[in-house]
Design an enzyme around this catalytic site. Structure first.
Site: not given
Ligand code: G3P
Length: 222
Positions: A9-11, A93, A141, A146, A181, A202
């Site tokens: 996910n690139y956000k 999300h 998640e 996150i 994470g 992400a």
């Molecule tokens: O959609 C993926 C996400 O919410 C996790 O983000 O940066 O913790 O990998 P991250």
């Protein structure tokens, strides 16, 4: 065990915006081809067409509205996402939460246009509820992890294994991803050992100085 599914996910990270979205997709495609592991990307909506046109790999939308054609200014229409080149979509999300009725409507729209649907959840009960709606995937998640760099598969293994067990009881056809994470090979390995079939991630890749090297590290223990 079958090969895992990795969804990046690139956000709205600057590194994954505009031409950056294409460059990261190219890194994903290269690693996917080297490893045989399916890697998909979820760029920002206006970048879907650009990425899907320039790089041959699965592209997901970050969101989809449960609406049809007509008077829905500012909404995300399934047919448009599909025609832009997406093959799937995230729904609910943590950074784009929906009501239960909206989740159901978005999922219906995804199915109508043949888009693979990933419903994101935040704990075991919501994962169980999401699985009952019969998406292709649920992605557990915990919001507090996150973007933290602390992998859910190590910090909260029970939420992953509990989600896997809950989904297996409700609908074994629904696949379970976990996220938050995740960035290193050990994090993905732990996620798979807990029974998940892949990861949604992400920052660890999109913000890495070298996304291709970060991806290669991610998959090294598969
Ligand atoms: O959609 C993926 C996400 O919410 C996790 O983000 O940066 O913790 O990998 P991250």
């Amino acid at each position: 065990m079958s090969s895992p599914f990795i969804l990046l996910n690139y956000k709205t990270y600057i590194q994954g915006t505009g031409q950056g979205a294409v460059e990261i997709a190219k890194a994903c495609k290269a690693v996917s081809e080297e490893s045989g592991i399916e890697i998909a990307v979820a760029p920002q909506l206006p970048d879907i067409y650009r990425v899907a046109s320039e790089v041959e790999l699965p592209v997901f939308s970050q969101h989809l509205d449960g609406i049809g054609a007509g008077s829905f200014t500012g909404h995300v229409f399934g047919k448009c996402v599909k025609e832009a080149g997406a093959v799937g979509t995230l729904i609910n999300h943590s950074e784009r939460r929906l009501t239960l009725a909206e989740i159901e409507a978005s999922l219906k729209a995804a199915k109508e246009f043949g888009l693979r649907a990933v419903i994101c959840t935040n704990n075991v009960p919501t994962t169980a509820a999401a699985a009952a709606l019969e998406p292709d995937y649920v992605a557990i998640e915990p919001p507090e992890l996150i973007g933290s760099g602390i992998p859910v598969s190590k910090a909260d293994p029970e939420v992953v294994s509990g989600s896997v067990e809950a989904v297996a009881k409700i609908n074994p056809d629904v696949k379970v991803l976990c996220g938050a994470g995740i960035s290193k090979g050990e994090d993905l390995r732990a996620a798979l050992d807990l029974g998940s079939q892949g990861v949604l991630l992400a920052s660890g890749i999109v913000k890495a100085a070298d996304p291709k090297a970060a991806l290669e590290d991610l998959i090294r223990l598969v």
